[in-house]
Enzyme design. Sequence first.
Site, PDB file in Angstrom:
ATOM      1  N   LYS A 107       2.344  -4.476  12.207  1.00 37.15           N
ATOM      2  CA  LYS A 107       2.907  -4.178  10.561  1.00 37.15           C
ATOM      3  C   LYS A 107       5.014  -3.874  10.564  1.00 37.15           C
ATOM      4  O   LYS A 107       5.467  -3.505  11.738  1.00 37.15           O
ATOM      5  CB  LYS A 107       2.450  -3.053  10.209  1.00 37.15           C
ATOM      6  CG  LYS A 107       2.461  -2.529   8.892  1.00 37.15           C
ATOM      7  CD  LYS A 107       1.856  -3.515   7.916  1.00 37.15           C
ATOM      8  CE  LYS A 107       1.986  -3.417   6.373  1.00 37.15           C
ATOM      9  NZ  LYS A 107       0.684  -4.426   5.931  1.00 37.15           N
TER      10      LYS A 107
HETATM   11  P1  NAD Z   1       4.242  -4.189  -4.267  1.00 44.22           P
HETATM   12  O1  NAD Z   1       5.657  -4.360  -4.164  1.00 44.22           O
HETATM   13  O2  NAD Z   1       4.508  -5.502  -5.322  1.00 44.22           O
HETATM   14  O3  NAD Z   1       4.136  -3.806  -5.738  1.00 44.22           O
HETATM   15  C1  NAD Z   1       4.300  -2.006  -5.416  1.00 44.22           C
HETATM   16  C2  NAD Z   1       3.713  -1.785  -6.627  1.00 44.22           C
HETATM   17  O4  NAD Z   1       3.144   0.071  -6.538  1.00 44.22           O
HETATM   18  C3  NAD Z   1       4.287  -1.749  -8.214  1.00 44.22           C
HETATM   19  O5  NAD Z   1       3.980  -1.923  -8.933  1.00 44.22           O
HETATM   20  C4  NAD Z   1       4.749  -0.187  -7.704  1.00 44.22           C
HETATM   21  O6  NAD Z   1       5.677  -0.080  -9.091  1.00 44.22           O
HETATM   22  C5  NAD Z   1       4.098   0.966  -7.491  1.00 44.22           C
HETATM   23  N1  NAD Z   1       4.196   2.080  -7.152  1.00 44.22           N
HETATM   24  C6  NAD Z   1       5.076   2.310  -5.910  1.00 44.22           C
HETATM   25  N2  NAD Z   1       4.736   3.626  -5.811  1.00 44.22           N
HETATM   26  C7  NAD Z   1       4.495   4.328  -6.386  1.00 44.22           C
HETATM   27  C8  NAD Z   1       4.074   5.130  -6.644  1.00 44.22           C
HETATM   28  N3  NAD Z   1       4.458   6.352  -6.423  1.00 44.22           N
HETATM   29  N4  NAD Z   1       1.960   5.046  -8.043  1.00 44.22           N
HETATM   30  C9  NAD Z   1       1.632   4.363  -8.423  1.00 44.22           C
HETATM   31  N5  NAD Z   1       3.002   3.351  -8.718  1.00 44.22           N
HETATM   32  C10 NAD Z   1       3.296   3.388  -7.621  1.00 44.22           C
HETATM   33  O7  NAD Z   1       3.737  -4.719  -3.044  1.00 44.22           O
HETATM   34  P2  NAD Z   1       2.315  -5.168  -2.967  1.00 44.22           P
HETATM   35  O8  NAD Z   1       2.240  -5.734  -2.055  1.00 44.22           O
HETATM   36  O9  NAD Z   1       1.385  -5.749  -4.444  1.00 44.22           O
HETATM   37  O10 NAD Z   1       1.045  -3.970  -2.304  1.00 44.22           O
HETATM   38  C11 NAD Z   1       0.956  -3.506  -2.468  1.00 44.22           C
HETATM   39  C12 NAD Z   1      -0.437  -2.459  -1.516  1.00 44.22           C
HETATM   40  O11 NAD Z   1      -1.419  -3.714  -1.610  1.00 44.22           O
HETATM   41  C13 NAD Z   1       0.099  -1.563  -0.247  1.00 44.22           C
HETATM   42  O12 NAD Z   1      -0.460  -1.009  -0.034  1.00 44.22           O
HETATM   43  C14 NAD Z   1       0.461  -3.045   0.195  1.00 44.22           C
HETATM   44  O13 NAD Z   1       0.198  -2.670   2.041  1.00 44.22           O
HETATM   45  C15 NAD Z   1      -1.493  -3.560   0.115  1.00 44.22           C
HETATM   46  N6  NAD Z   1      -1.188  -5.173   0.452  1.00 44.22           N
HETATM   47  C16 NAD Z   1      -0.497  -5.864  -0.144  1.00 44.22           C
HETATM   48  C17 NAD Z   1      -0.904  -7.275   0.298  1.00 44.22           C
HETATM   49  C18 NAD Z   1       0.281  -8.872   0.231  1.00 44.22           C
HETATM   50  O14 NAD Z   1      -0.177  -9.398   0.051  1.00 44.22           O
HETATM   51  N7  NAD Z   1       1.017  -8.432  -0.635  1.00 44.22           N
HETATM   52  C19 NAD Z   1      -1.978  -7.486   1.139  1.00 44.22           C
HETATM   53  C20 NAD Z   1      -2.760  -6.236   1.076  1.00 44.22           C
HETATM   54  C21 NAD Z   1      -2.303  -5.311   0.853  1.00 44.22           C
END
Ligand code: NAD
Length: 449
Positions: A107
Amino acid sequence: MATTTESPLDSFLTTLDRVGASSGTHPDVLKLMRKPQRILQVELPLERDDGSLEIFHGYRVQHNDVRGPYKGGVRFHPHVALDEVTALAAWMTLKTAVVDIPYGGAKGGITVDPTDLSDRELQRLSRMFVERLGTAIGPNRDIPAPDVNTNAQIMAWFTDEYSRLHGESGHAEAAFTGKPVVLGGSQGRESATGRGGLFVLLEYLRSQDITDLTGMTIAVQGFGNVGSYFASLADQAGFTIVAISDAEGGTYHPQGADISQMVTARNQAGKLDTNVCYPKLGVEAVGATQDDCEPISNEDLLKLEVDILVPAAIENQITATNVADIKAKYVLELANGPTTPAADESLAKRNVSVIPDILANAGGVTVSYFEWTQNLQNLYWSQDEVNTKLEAKMKQATNEIIAMQKEGGGTLREAAYRLAIKRIEAAMLLRGWAHPRGEDSVGHVNGNT
Ligand code: NAD
Protein backbone atom coordinates in the site's frame (compact mmCIF):
# COMPACT_ATOMS: atom_id res chain seq x y z
CA MET A 1 -6.55 8.74 8.42
CA ALA A 2 -8.12 6.77 11.19
CA THR A 3 -10.57 8.91 13.14
CA THR A 4 -9.93 7.42 16.57
CA THR A 5 -6.63 6.90 18.29
CA GLU A 6 -6.88 3.15 17.67
CA SER A 7 -4.05 1.95 15.49
CA PRO A 8 -5.04 0.04 12.33
CA LEU A 9 -1.75 -1.85 12.62
CA ASP A 10 -2.67 -2.99 16.15
CA SER A 11 -6.03 -4.15 14.77
CA PHE A 12 -4.26 -6.27 12.14
CA LEU A 13 -1.73 -7.70 14.62
CA THR A 14 -4.40 -8.49 17.25
CA THR A 15 -6.46 -10.51 14.77
CA LEU A 16 -3.39 -12.15 13.19
CA ASP A 17 -2.07 -13.29 16.58
CA ARG A 18 -5.47 -14.55 17.73
CA VAL A 19 -6.22 -16.49 14.54
CA GLY A 20 -2.63 -17.69 14.16
CA ALA A 21 -2.55 -19.11 17.69
CA SER A 22 -5.92 -20.86 17.42
CA SER A 23 -5.28 -22.36 13.97
CA GLY A 24 -1.88 -23.85 14.69
CA THR A 25 -0.08 -21.71 12.09
CA HIS A 26 3.69 -22.19 11.89
CA PRO A 27 5.20 -19.62 14.30
CA ASP A 28 7.79 -18.53 11.71
CA VAL A 29 5.01 -17.78 9.22
CA LEU A 30 3.34 -15.55 11.80
CA LYS A 31 6.68 -13.86 12.53
CA LEU A 32 7.11 -13.10 8.83
CA MET A 33 3.52 -11.84 8.56
CA ARG A 34 3.93 -9.44 11.48
CA LYS A 35 6.54 -7.32 9.69
CA PRO A 36 6.52 -5.74 6.24
CA GLN A 37 9.39 -6.79 3.99
CA ARG A 38 10.18 -3.25 2.89
CA ILE A 39 9.22 0.29 3.83
CA LEU A 40 9.97 3.09 1.39
CA GLN A 41 9.63 6.68 2.53
CA VAL A 42 10.19 9.53 0.13
CA GLU A 43 10.28 13.32 0.42
CA LEU A 44 8.41 15.05 -2.37
CA PRO A 45 9.48 18.67 -2.83
CA LEU A 46 6.69 20.22 -4.89
CA GLU A 47 7.02 23.58 -6.57
CA ARG A 48 3.62 25.20 -6.10
CA ASP A 49 2.07 27.23 -8.93
CA ASP A 50 3.03 30.45 -7.09
CA GLY A 51 6.72 29.44 -7.11
CA SER A 52 6.88 28.48 -3.42
CA LEU A 53 8.25 25.09 -2.34
CA GLU A 54 6.30 22.62 -0.20
CA ILE A 55 7.64 19.24 0.89
CA PHE A 56 5.22 16.31 1.13
CA HIS A 57 5.89 12.88 2.55
CA GLY A 58 5.16 9.68 0.62
CA TYR A 59 5.16 6.00 1.57
CA ARG A 60 5.13 2.63 -0.11
CA VAL A 61 5.00 -0.34 2.23
CA GLN A 62 5.67 -3.71 0.61
CA HIS A 63 4.30 -6.15 3.12
CA ASN A 64 4.81 -9.57 1.57
CA ASP A 65 5.42 -11.06 -1.87
CA VAL A 66 5.49 -14.79 -1.14
CA ARG A 67 2.48 -15.41 -3.45
CA GLY A 68 3.45 -12.95 -6.22
CA PRO A 69 4.30 -9.30 -6.91
CA TYR A 70 3.24 -6.72 -4.33
CA LYS A 71 -0.18 -5.22 -5.07
CA GLY A 72 -2.14 -2.41 -3.46
CA GLY A 73 -3.54 1.08 -3.80
CA VAL A 74 -2.14 4.55 -3.21
CA ARG A 75 -4.13 7.09 -1.21
CA PHE A 76 -3.73 10.84 -1.01
CA HIS A 77 -5.01 12.16 2.32
CA PRO A 78 -3.81 14.56 5.03
CA HIS A 79 -3.89 11.81 7.69
CA VAL A 80 -1.82 9.22 5.78
CA ALA A 81 0.75 7.83 8.22
CA LEU A 82 3.15 4.89 8.35
CA ASP A 83 1.10 2.84 10.83
CA GLU A 84 -1.98 3.07 8.64
CA VAL A 85 -0.16 2.33 5.37
CA THR A 86 1.53 -0.69 6.97
CA ALA A 87 -1.79 -2.12 8.17
CA LEU A 88 -3.38 -1.53 4.75
CA ALA A 89 -0.42 -3.28 3.08
CA ALA A 90 -0.77 -6.30 5.39
CA TRP A 91 -4.51 -6.50 4.70
CA MET A 92 -3.66 -6.57 0.97
CA THR A 93 -1.46 -9.65 1.52
CA LEU A 94 -4.43 -11.36 3.18
CA LYS A 95 -6.95 -10.08 0.61
CA THR A 96 -5.07 -11.34 -2.45
CA ALA A 97 -4.79 -14.73 -0.72
CA VAL A 98 -8.52 -14.77 0.15
CA VAL A 99 -9.49 -14.38 -3.52
CA ASP A 100 -6.55 -16.56 -4.53
CA ILE A 101 -4.91 -14.28 -7.05
CA PRO A 102 -1.13 -14.48 -7.59
CA TYR A 103 -0.09 -11.37 -5.69
CA GLY A 104 1.34 -10.25 -2.41
CA GLY A 105 0.35 -7.09 -0.57
CA ALA A 106 1.48 -3.45 -0.55
CA LYS A 107 0.00 0.00 0.00
CA GLY A 108 1.16 3.55 -0.54
CA GLY A 109 0.16 7.06 0.20
CA ILE A 110 1.08 10.71 0.30
CA THR A 111 0.25 12.87 3.30
CA VAL A 112 -1.53 15.62 1.40
CA ASP A 113 -4.95 17.18 1.03
CA PRO A 114 -5.36 16.92 -2.76
CA THR A 115 -8.19 19.47 -2.72
CA ASP A 116 -5.57 22.11 -1.79
CA LEU A 117 -3.64 21.46 -5.01
CA SER A 118 -4.32 22.66 -8.54
CA ASP A 119 -4.56 20.01 -11.28
CA ARG A 120 -1.04 20.85 -12.43
CA GLU A 121 0.33 20.57 -8.89
CA LEU A 122 -1.44 17.24 -8.42
CA GLN A 123 0.05 15.96 -11.65
CA ARG A 124 3.60 17.10 -10.69
CA LEU A 125 3.26 15.47 -7.25
CA SER A 126 1.93 12.20 -8.73
CA ARG A 127 4.77 12.01 -11.26
CA MET A 128 7.38 12.77 -8.60
CA PHE A 129 6.05 9.94 -6.41
CA VAL A 130 6.60 7.43 -9.25
CA GLU A 131 10.02 8.86 -10.00
CA ARG A 132 11.10 8.61 -6.33
CA LEU A 133 9.86 5.02 -5.99
CA GLY A 134 12.19 4.18 -8.91
CA THR A 135 12.70 0.48 -9.57
CA ALA A 136 10.82 -0.58 -6.43
CA ILE A 137 7.65 -0.69 -8.53
CA GLY A 138 6.98 -2.40 -11.86
CA PRO A 139 4.77 -5.03 -13.52
CA ASN A 140 6.56 -7.97 -11.92
CA ARG A 141 7.53 -6.26 -8.70
CA ASP A 142 4.85 -3.97 -7.26
CA ILE A 143 1.71 -2.78 -9.04
CA PRO A 144 -0.06 0.25 -7.49
CA ALA A 145 -3.76 1.10 -8.00
CA PRO A 146 -6.28 3.78 -6.91
CA ASP A 147 -7.53 4.19 -3.33
CA VAL A 148 -8.96 7.09 -1.33
CA ASN A 149 -8.67 10.36 -3.33
CA THR A 150 -6.80 8.77 -6.23
CA ASN A 151 -8.43 7.74 -9.50
CA ALA A 152 -7.95 6.73 -13.12
CA GLN A 153 -6.50 10.14 -14.02
CA ILE A 154 -3.78 9.80 -11.39
CA MET A 155 -3.05 6.25 -12.63
CA ALA A 156 -2.68 7.75 -16.14
CA TRP A 157 -0.06 10.22 -14.86
CA PHE A 158 1.69 7.42 -12.94
CA THR A 159 1.76 5.26 -16.10
CA ASP A 160 3.04 8.07 -18.29
CA GLU A 161 5.81 8.92 -15.85
CA TYR A 162 6.76 5.26 -15.55
CA SER A 163 7.02 4.89 -19.36
CA ARG A 164 9.08 8.08 -19.58
CA LEU A 165 11.52 6.67 -17.01
CA HIS A 166 11.66 3.04 -18.13
CA GLY A 167 10.95 3.16 -21.88
CA GLU A 168 9.04 0.58 -23.90
CA SER A 169 10.71 -2.40 -22.25
CA GLY A 170 9.20 -1.32 -18.94
CA HIS A 171 5.71 -2.61 -19.93
CA ALA A 172 4.35 0.52 -18.31
CA GLU A 173 0.72 -0.33 -18.96
CA ALA A 174 1.02 -3.37 -16.65
CA ALA A 175 2.78 -1.40 -13.90
CA PHE A 176 -0.45 0.17 -12.60
CA THR A 177 -4.09 -0.86 -12.54
CA GLY A 178 -7.23 1.25 -12.36
CA LYS A 179 -6.10 3.12 -15.49
CA PRO A 180 -8.53 4.78 -17.91
CA VAL A 181 -9.80 2.26 -20.48
CA VAL A 182 -8.13 4.17 -23.34
CA LEU A 183 -4.75 3.66 -21.66
CA GLY A 184 -5.11 -0.09 -21.10
CA GLY A 185 -7.52 -0.01 -18.18
CA SER A 186 -10.05 -2.80 -17.83
CA GLN A 187 -13.73 -2.55 -18.50
CA GLY A 188 -15.51 -2.77 -15.17
CA ARG A 189 -12.55 -1.77 -12.97
CA GLU A 190 -14.12 1.46 -11.73
CA SER A 191 -17.22 -0.28 -10.41
CA ALA A 192 -15.41 -3.48 -9.38
CA THR A 193 -15.10 -2.94 -5.62
CA GLY A 194 -18.76 -1.99 -5.18
CA ARG A 195 -19.93 -4.71 -7.58
CA GLY A 196 -17.73 -7.33 -5.91
CA GLY A 197 -19.16 -6.29 -2.53
CA LEU A 198 -22.69 -6.82 -3.84
CA PHE A 199 -21.80 -10.30 -5.17
CA VAL A 200 -20.39 -11.22 -1.75
CA LEU A 201 -23.45 -9.87 0.06
CA LEU A 202 -25.90 -11.73 -2.18
CA GLU A 203 -23.96 -14.97 -1.86
CA TYR A 204 -23.75 -14.66 1.91
CA LEU A 205 -27.48 -13.92 2.21
CA ARG A 206 -28.20 -16.88 -0.07
CA SER A 207 -26.24 -19.11 2.33
CA GLN A 208 -28.64 -17.88 5.03
CA ASP A 209 -31.61 -18.73 2.77
CA ILE A 210 -32.37 -15.06 2.16
CA THR A 211 -33.18 -14.45 -1.50
CA ASP A 212 -36.14 -12.09 -1.27
CA LEU A 213 -34.60 -8.62 -0.96
CA THR A 214 -37.91 -6.78 -0.81
CA GLY A 215 -37.85 -4.28 2.00
CA MET A 216 -34.26 -5.06 3.03
CA THR A 217 -32.73 -1.73 4.04
CA ILE A 218 -29.14 -0.55 3.71
CA ALA A 219 -27.21 2.46 5.07
CA VAL A 220 -23.96 3.32 3.28
CA GLN A 221 -21.25 5.48 4.85
CA GLY A 222 -19.10 6.98 2.08
CA PHE A 223 -20.21 8.19 -1.33
CA GLY A 224 -16.91 7.91 -3.21
CA ASN A 225 -15.94 5.31 -5.78
CA VAL A 226 -16.79 2.30 -3.65
CA GLY A 227 -19.86 3.60 -1.79
CA SER A 228 -21.60 5.12 -4.79
CA TYR A 229 -21.14 2.12 -7.12
CA PHE A 230 -22.23 -0.26 -4.37
CA ALA A 231 -25.30 1.86 -3.54
CA SER A 232 -26.35 2.14 -7.22
CA LEU A 233 -25.94 -1.59 -7.88
CA ALA A 234 -27.62 -2.62 -4.61
CA ASP A 235 -30.52 -0.28 -5.43
CA GLN A 236 -30.84 -1.91 -8.87
CA ALA A 237 -30.67 -5.37 -7.27
CA GLY A 238 -33.77 -4.61 -5.18
CA PHE A 239 -32.41 -3.42 -1.82
CA THR A 240 -33.71 -0.15 -0.35
CA ILE A 241 -30.91 2.34 0.33
CA VAL A 242 -32.18 4.54 3.15
CA ALA A 243 -29.06 6.52 4.02
CA ILE A 244 -25.81 7.59 2.41
CA SER A 245 -23.13 10.06 3.44
CA ASP A 246 -19.82 11.63 2.54
CA ALA A 247 -17.21 13.24 4.78
CA GLU A 248 -19.51 16.19 5.57
CA GLY A 249 -22.57 14.13 6.53
CA GLY A 250 -25.45 12.49 4.73
CA THR A 251 -29.15 12.14 4.14
CA TYR A 252 -31.68 9.71 5.56
CA HIS A 253 -34.58 8.73 3.30
CA PRO A 254 -36.78 6.45 5.46
CA GLN A 255 -38.71 5.22 2.37
CA GLY A 256 -35.59 4.76 0.24
CA ALA A 257 -33.45 7.05 -1.90
CA ASP A 258 -33.15 7.28 -5.67
CA ILE A 259 -29.43 6.59 -5.89
CA SER A 260 -29.05 7.23 -9.60
CA GLN A 261 -30.45 10.77 -9.16
CA MET A 262 -28.12 11.32 -6.20
CA VAL A 263 -25.11 10.19 -8.22
CA THR A 264 -26.04 12.51 -11.10
CA ALA A 265 -26.48 15.44 -8.71
CA ARG A 266 -23.22 14.62 -6.91
CA ASN A 267 -21.34 14.47 -10.22
CA GLN A 268 -22.72 17.88 -11.19
CA ALA A 269 -22.13 19.59 -7.83
CA GLY A 270 -18.92 17.75 -6.92
CA LYS A 271 -20.41 16.73 -3.56
CA LEU A 272 -23.50 15.35 -1.90
CA ASP A 273 -26.10 18.06 -1.20
CA THR A 274 -27.69 16.98 2.09
CA ASN A 275 -30.45 19.60 1.80
CA VAL A 276 -32.10 18.04 -1.25
CA CYS A 277 -34.33 14.95 -1.07
CA TYR A 278 -34.15 12.19 -3.69
CA PRO A 279 -36.98 9.86 -2.71
CA LYS A 280 -37.55 6.70 -4.70
CA LEU A 281 -40.74 5.90 -6.60
CA GLY A 282 -40.32 8.55 -9.24
CA VAL A 283 -41.07 11.67 -7.18
CA GLU A 284 -39.31 14.64 -8.78
CA ALA A 285 -36.36 15.60 -6.62
CA VAL A 286 -37.10 19.31 -6.72
CA GLY A 287 -40.73 18.67 -5.85
CA ALA A 288 -39.89 16.47 -2.90
CA THR A 289 -40.92 17.69 0.52
CA GLN A 290 -38.78 17.96 3.60
CA ASP A 291 -40.69 14.95 4.98
CA ASP A 292 -39.06 12.72 2.38
CA CYS A 293 -35.59 12.95 3.89
CA GLU A 294 -33.54 14.52 6.62
CA PRO A 295 -29.84 15.30 7.02
CA ILE A 296 -27.97 12.80 9.16
CA SER A 297 -24.49 12.88 10.68
CA ASN A 298 -21.97 10.15 9.96
CA GLU A 299 -22.20 9.03 13.60
CA ASP A 300 -26.01 8.71 13.51
CA LEU A 301 -26.01 6.95 10.13
CA LEU A 302 -24.10 4.08 11.74
CA LYS A 303 -26.79 3.72 14.41
CA LEU A 304 -29.79 3.49 12.07
CA GLU A 305 -32.19 0.59 12.35
CA VAL A 306 -31.34 -1.06 9.03
CA ASP A 307 -30.76 -4.63 7.92
CA ILE A 308 -27.33 -3.98 6.45
CA LEU A 309 -24.75 -1.38 7.42
CA VAL A 310 -22.06 -0.67 4.82
CA PRO A 311 -19.05 1.34 5.96
CA ALA A 312 -17.40 2.45 2.68
CA ALA A 313 -15.21 5.37 3.76
CA ILE A 314 -12.38 5.04 6.26
CA GLU A 315 -11.01 3.04 9.20
CA ASN A 316 -12.20 2.85 12.80
CA GLN A 317 -15.86 3.78 12.36
CA ILE A 318 -17.40 1.01 14.49
CA THR A 319 -15.56 1.09 17.79
CA ALA A 320 -16.01 0.18 21.46
CA THR A 321 -17.63 3.61 21.90
CA ASN A 322 -20.53 3.21 19.46
CA VAL A 323 -20.87 -0.56 19.00
CA ALA A 324 -23.71 -0.88 21.51
CA ASP A 325 -25.77 1.48 19.30
CA ILE A 326 -25.29 -0.49 16.07
CA LYS A 327 -28.65 -2.02 15.18
CA ALA A 328 -27.92 -3.61 11.79
CA LYS A 329 -28.03 -7.40 11.45
CA TYR A 330 -25.21 -7.47 8.89
CA VAL A 331 -22.16 -5.27 8.39
CA LEU A 332 -20.57 -5.35 4.93
CA GLU A 333 -17.09 -3.84 5.27
CA LEU A 334 -16.36 -2.14 1.97
CA ALA A 335 -13.88 0.23 3.64
CA ASN A 336 -10.64 -1.21 4.94
CA GLY A 337 -10.52 -1.63 8.70
CA PRO A 338 -13.82 0.09 9.63
CA THR A 339 -14.41 -2.13 12.70
CA THR A 340 -11.98 -2.27 15.61
CA PRO A 341 -11.23 -5.66 17.24
CA ALA A 342 -13.15 -4.72 20.42
CA ALA A 343 -16.23 -3.76 18.40
CA ASP A 344 -15.88 -6.91 16.33
CA GLU A 345 -15.99 -9.04 19.45
CA SER A 346 -19.04 -7.25 20.73
CA LEU A 347 -20.90 -7.61 17.39
CA ALA A 348 -20.05 -11.33 17.32
CA LYS A 349 -21.55 -11.77 20.80
CA ARG A 350 -24.78 -10.21 19.51
CA ASN A 351 -24.76 -12.46 16.41
CA VAL A 352 -24.28 -9.58 14.01
CA SER A 353 -22.57 -11.00 10.92
CA VAL A 354 -19.62 -8.87 9.87
CA ILE A 355 -18.56 -9.65 6.30
CA PRO A 356 -14.90 -8.67 6.58
CA ASP A 357 -13.04 -6.16 4.42
CA ILE A 358 -10.52 -8.69 3.13
CA LEU A 359 -13.42 -10.47 1.44
CA ALA A 360 -16.06 -7.75 0.99
CA ASN A 361 -13.90 -5.22 -0.86
CA ALA A 362 -11.65 -7.69 -2.71
CA GLY A 363 -13.52 -7.09 -6.00
CA GLY A 364 -11.26 -4.10 -6.71
CA VAL A 365 -8.00 -6.01 -6.57
CA THR A 366 -9.60 -8.93 -8.41
CA VAL A 367 -10.43 -6.77 -11.43
CA SER A 368 -7.02 -5.12 -11.06
CA TYR A 369 -5.61 -8.62 -11.54
CA PHE A 370 -7.81 -9.02 -14.64
CA GLU A 371 -6.52 -5.66 -15.92
CA TRP A 372 -2.89 -6.72 -15.39
CA THR A 373 -3.40 -10.05 -17.16
CA GLN A 374 -5.09 -8.25 -20.09
CA ASN A 375 -2.15 -5.81 -20.29
CA LEU A 376 0.43 -8.60 -20.24
CA GLN A 377 -1.39 -10.44 -23.05
CA ASN A 378 -2.43 -7.32 -24.94
CA LEU A 379 -5.84 -8.94 -25.24
CA TYR A 380 -8.89 -7.13 -23.93
CA TRP A 381 -12.14 -8.44 -22.47
CA SER A 382 -15.69 -7.11 -22.64
CA GLN A 383 -17.40 -5.69 -19.57
CA ASP A 384 -19.66 -8.78 -19.43
CA GLU A 385 -16.64 -11.06 -19.46
CA VAL A 386 -15.01 -9.10 -16.63
CA ASN A 387 -18.19 -9.04 -14.52
CA THR A 388 -18.81 -12.76 -15.04
CA LYS A 389 -15.26 -13.63 -13.99
CA LEU A 390 -15.55 -11.26 -11.02
CA GLU A 391 -18.80 -12.85 -9.89
CA ALA A 392 -17.27 -16.32 -10.04
CA LYS A 393 -14.24 -15.24 -7.98
CA MET A 394 -16.27 -13.44 -5.33
CA LYS A 395 -18.76 -16.28 -4.95
CA GLN A 396 -16.00 -18.82 -4.66
CA ALA A 397 -14.14 -16.87 -1.98
CA THR A 398 -17.39 -16.26 -0.06
CA ASN A 399 -18.29 -19.94 -0.07
CA GLU A 400 -14.77 -20.97 0.92
CA ILE A 401 -14.94 -18.64 3.91
CA ILE A 402 -18.42 -19.86 4.89
CA ALA A 403 -17.10 -23.45 4.71
CA MET A 404 -14.05 -22.46 6.76
CA GLN A 405 -16.33 -20.91 9.39
CA LYS A 406 -18.52 -24.03 9.54
CA GLU A 407 -15.44 -26.18 9.95
CA GLY A 408 -13.45 -24.16 12.48
CA GLY A 409 -16.05 -21.86 14.08
CA GLY A 410 -15.42 -18.22 14.98
CA THR A 411 -16.40 -15.14 13.01
CA LEU A 412 -16.31 -14.67 9.25
CA ARG A 413 -13.25 -12.46 9.75
CA GLU A 414 -11.45 -15.20 11.63
CA ALA A 415 -12.41 -17.71 8.92
CA ALA A 416 -11.15 -15.33 6.20
CA TYR A 417 -7.86 -14.83 8.05
CA ARG A 418 -7.53 -18.62 8.45
CA LEU A 419 -8.09 -19.18 4.74
CA ALA A 420 -5.58 -16.50 3.76
CA ILE A 421 -2.95 -17.56 6.29
CA LYS A 422 -3.26 -21.18 5.16
CA ARG A 423 -2.48 -20.17 1.56
CA ILE A 424 0.37 -17.87 2.61
CA GLU A 425 1.80 -20.54 4.91
CA ALA A 426 1.77 -23.12 2.07
CA ALA A 427 3.70 -20.72 -0.18
CA MET A 428 6.22 -19.86 2.55
CA LEU A 429 6.87 -23.52 3.30
CA LEU A 430 7.31 -24.40 -0.37
CA ARG A 431 9.69 -21.52 -0.92
CA GLY A 432 11.65 -22.49 2.18
CA TRP A 433 10.99 -19.22 4.04
CA ALA A 434 9.86 -21.37 6.95
CA HIS A 435 10.72 -25.03 7.41
CA PRO A 436 8.09 -27.72 7.91
CA ARG A 437 8.01 -28.67 11.57
CA GLY A 438 9.68 -32.00 12.20
CA GLU A 439 11.06 -32.09 8.66
CA ASP A 440 14.14 -30.72 6.98
CA SER A 441 13.88 -28.05 4.30
CA VAL A 442 13.31 -30.45 1.38
CA GLY A 443 10.42 -32.17 3.06
CA HIS A 444 12.13 -35.35 4.36
CA VAL A 445 11.22 -36.38 7.86
CA ASN A 446 14.34 -35.90 10.00
CA GLY A 447 16.26 -39.12 10.52
CA ASN A 448 14.37 -41.00 7.82
CA THR A 449 16.06 -39.76 4.69
P1 NAD B 1 -12.99 7.80 -2.42
O1 NAD B 1 -11.95 8.81 -2.16
O2 NAD B 1 -13.51 7.63 -3.80
O3 NAD B 1 -14.26 8.02 -1.45
C1 NAD B 1 -14.15 8.12 -0.06
C2 NAD B 1 -15.51 8.56 0.48
O4 NAD B 1 -15.45 8.57 1.91
C3 NAD B 1 -15.91 9.97 0.04
O5 NAD B 1 -17.31 10.00 -0.17
C4 NAD B 1 -15.56 10.80 1.27
O6 NAD B 1 -16.32 11.99 1.34
C5 NAD B 1 -15.92 9.83 2.37
N1 NAD B 1 -15.29 10.14 3.64
C6 NAD B 1 -14.03 10.56 3.88
N2 NAD B 1 -13.86 10.77 5.20
C7 NAD B 1 -15.04 10.44 5.80
C8 NAD B 1 -15.50 10.43 7.13
N3 NAD B 1 -14.74 10.84 8.14
N4 NAD B 1 -16.77 10.03 7.36
C9 NAD B 1 -17.56 9.63 6.35
N5 NAD B 1 -17.18 9.63 5.08
C10 NAD B 1 -15.93 10.03 4.82
O7 NAD B 1 -12.38 6.40 -1.88
P2 NAD B 1 -12.82 4.94 -2.26
O8 NAD B 1 -11.91 4.45 -3.30
O9 NAD B 1 -14.28 4.90 -2.44
O10 NAD B 1 -12.42 4.16 -0.92
C11 NAD B 1 -13.30 4.03 0.18
C12 NAD B 1 -12.82 2.88 1.07
O11 NAD B 1 -12.80 1.68 0.29
C13 NAD B 1 -11.41 3.02 1.62
O12 NAD B 1 -11.36 2.43 2.90
C14 NAD B 1 -10.55 2.22 0.65
O13 NAD B 1 -9.35 1.78 1.22
C15 NAD B 1 -11.51 1.08 0.39
N6 NAD B 1 -11.23 0.35 -0.85
C16 NAD B 1 -11.20 0.99 -2.05
C17 NAD B 1 -10.97 0.25 -3.20
C18 NAD B 1 -11.01 0.89 -4.58
O14 NAD B 1 -10.96 0.12 -5.56
N7 NAD B 1 -11.12 2.17 -4.71
C19 NAD B 1 -10.73 -1.14 -3.13
C20 NAD B 1 -10.78 -1.76 -1.87
C21 NAD B 1 -11.03 -0.99 -0.76
